[in-house]
Design an enzyme around this catalytic site. Structure first.
Site, PDB file in Angstrom:
ATOM      1  CG  ASN A   1      33.895  32.584 -83.622  1.00 14.39           C
ATOM      2  OD1 ASN A   1      33.876  33.087 -84.749  1.00 14.39           O
ATOM      3  ND2 ASN A   1      33.671  33.290 -82.528  1.00 14.39           N
TER       4      ASN A   1
ATOM      5  CB  VAL B   1      33.035  27.836 -74.476  1.00 13.62           C
ATOM      6  CG1 VAL B   1      33.077  28.829 -73.334  1.00 13.62           C
ATOM      7  CG2 VAL B   1      33.635  28.407 -75.728  1.00 13.62           C
ATOM      8  CE1 TYR B   2      33.566  27.059 -79.751  1.00 11.34           C
ATOM      9  CE2 TYR B   2      35.257  26.216 -81.185  1.00 11.34           C
ATOM     10  CZ  TYR B   2      34.256  27.110 -80.928  1.00 11.34           C
ATOM     11  OH  TYR B   2      33.924  28.059 -81.870  1.00 11.34           O
TER      12      TYR B   2
ATOM     13  N   GLY C   1      36.172  34.078 -74.176  1.00  9.72           N
ATOM     14  CA  GLY C   1      37.407  33.408 -73.794  1.00  9.72           C
ATOM     15  C   GLY C   1      38.641  34.049 -74.397  1.00  9.72           C
ATOM     16  CB  VAL C   2      41.680  32.454 -75.883  1.00 13.95           C
ATOM     17  CG1 VAL C   2      42.860  32.885 -76.734  1.00 13.95           C
ATOM     18  CG2 VAL C   2      42.160  31.692 -74.655  1.00 13.95           C
ATOM     19  CG  ASP C   3      37.794  34.764 -80.801  1.00 14.49           C
ATOM     20  OD1 ASP C   3      38.636  35.494 -81.368  1.00 14.49           O
ATOM     21  OD2 ASP C   3      36.727  34.429 -81.338  1.00 14.49           O
TER      22      ASP C   3
ATOM     23  CG  ASP D   1      46.715  38.110 -70.725  1.00 15.10           C
ATOM     24  OD1 ASP D   1      46.372  37.696 -71.851  1.00 15.10           O
ATOM     25  OD2 ASP D   1      46.367  39.225 -70.283  1.00 15.10           O
ATOM     26  CB  ILE D   2      47.831  34.078 -74.938  1.00 17.33           C
ATOM     27  CG1 ILE D   2      48.717  33.645 -76.112  1.00 17.33           C
ATOM     28  CG2 ILE D   2      46.466  34.595 -75.392  1.00 17.33           C
ATOM     29  CD1 ILE D   2      48.236  32.386 -76.805  1.00 17.33           C
TER      30      ILE D   2
ATOM     31  CB  SER E   1      39.063  22.630 -78.622  1.00 16.35           C
ATOM     32  OG  SER E   1      38.858  23.082 -79.942  1.00 16.35           O
TER      33      SER E   1
END
Length: 171
Positions: free
Chosen positions: A25, A126-127, A33-35, A11-12, A123
Site C-alpha cells: 500500500n 482486497v483491491y 495479504g501478500v504485503d 508462497d512468494i 491488486s
C-alpha cells in the site's frame, strides 16, 4: 522480454529469486495479504527500511503504479520491490496504473541488478480487481517490456489465480 516466464502456485516469501515484488500500500508500512506476509517473513528490518524511505525520499508515500526497492532481510531473496497497485474499490480503475506496477518493478529490478523476479497478482486481492484482468495485464506488461531480467515468475497463492494466469498466457 525475459527468457523464462512461468506461473506457479506458492508462497512468494519462499521464492529463491533475486527480487520479489510486494503488493504494497502507499504507506509502505505493511498491511494484509501478500504485503503482510512479506513483512512478517522479512522481519522488523523491512519495516525499518520502509520507515526510512517514508522519512526521507517518500514522505507522502509511494504513489499508485510506482515501485521502489529495499533489502529483503530474512527472506531468501536479495531485494523486495514494493509496488502500489490501484484499488478498484477506491475508484482506481485505470488499467495503465496496474500495468505500471509490473513495468516499473521490472525497471527497478534492472536498476538494482536483479536477474530474476517473482510477482504476485497485484491488486487481485482486497483491491478488488478481477483475477482474469490482472493476469492479462501482467502477462502483457512482462512480455512486451524490454528488460535484462532473465527469469520472471508469477507466484499465485490460490488455484483460482493460478488458473487465471495460466489461461492468460500468450500463445
Amino acid at each position: 522480454m525475459a527468457n523464462e516466464i512461468t506461473c506457479v502456485r506458492g508462497d512468494i516469501t519462499t521464492e529463491a529469486v533475486d527480487a520479489i515484488v510486494n503488493a504494497a500500500n502507499s504507506s509502505l508500512l505493511g498491511g494484509g495479504g501478500v504485503d503482510g506476509a512479506i513483512h512478517r517473513a522479512a522481519g522488523p528490518g523491512l519495516l525499518d527500511a520502509c520507515r526510512e524511505l517514508r522519512r526521507t525520499t517518500l514522505r507522502d508515500g509511494l504513489p499508485t503504479g510506482e515501485a521502489v526497492a529495499t533489502d529483503a532481510f530474512n527472506l531468501p531473496c536479495r531485494w523486495v520491490i514494493h509496488a502500489v497497485g490501484p484499488n478498484r474499490h477506491a475508484g482506481q480503475t485505470d488499467p495503465s496504473l496496474l500495468r505500471s506496477c509490473f513495468t516499473k518493478s521490472l525497471d527497478v529490478a534492472s536498476t538494482i541488478g536483479a536477474r530474476s523476479i517473482a510477482f504476485p497478482a497485484i491488486s487481485a486481492g482486497v483491491y478488488g480487481w478481477d483475477a482474469d484482468e490482472v493476469a492479462k495485464i501482467a502477462w502483457d506488461a512482462v512480455t512486451s517490456h524490454a528488460s535484462d531480467i532473465d527469469v520472471v515468475r508469477f507466484v499465485l497463492f490460490s488455484d483460482e489465480l493460478l488458473r487465471a494466469f495460466e489461461d492468460a498466457r500468450p500463445e
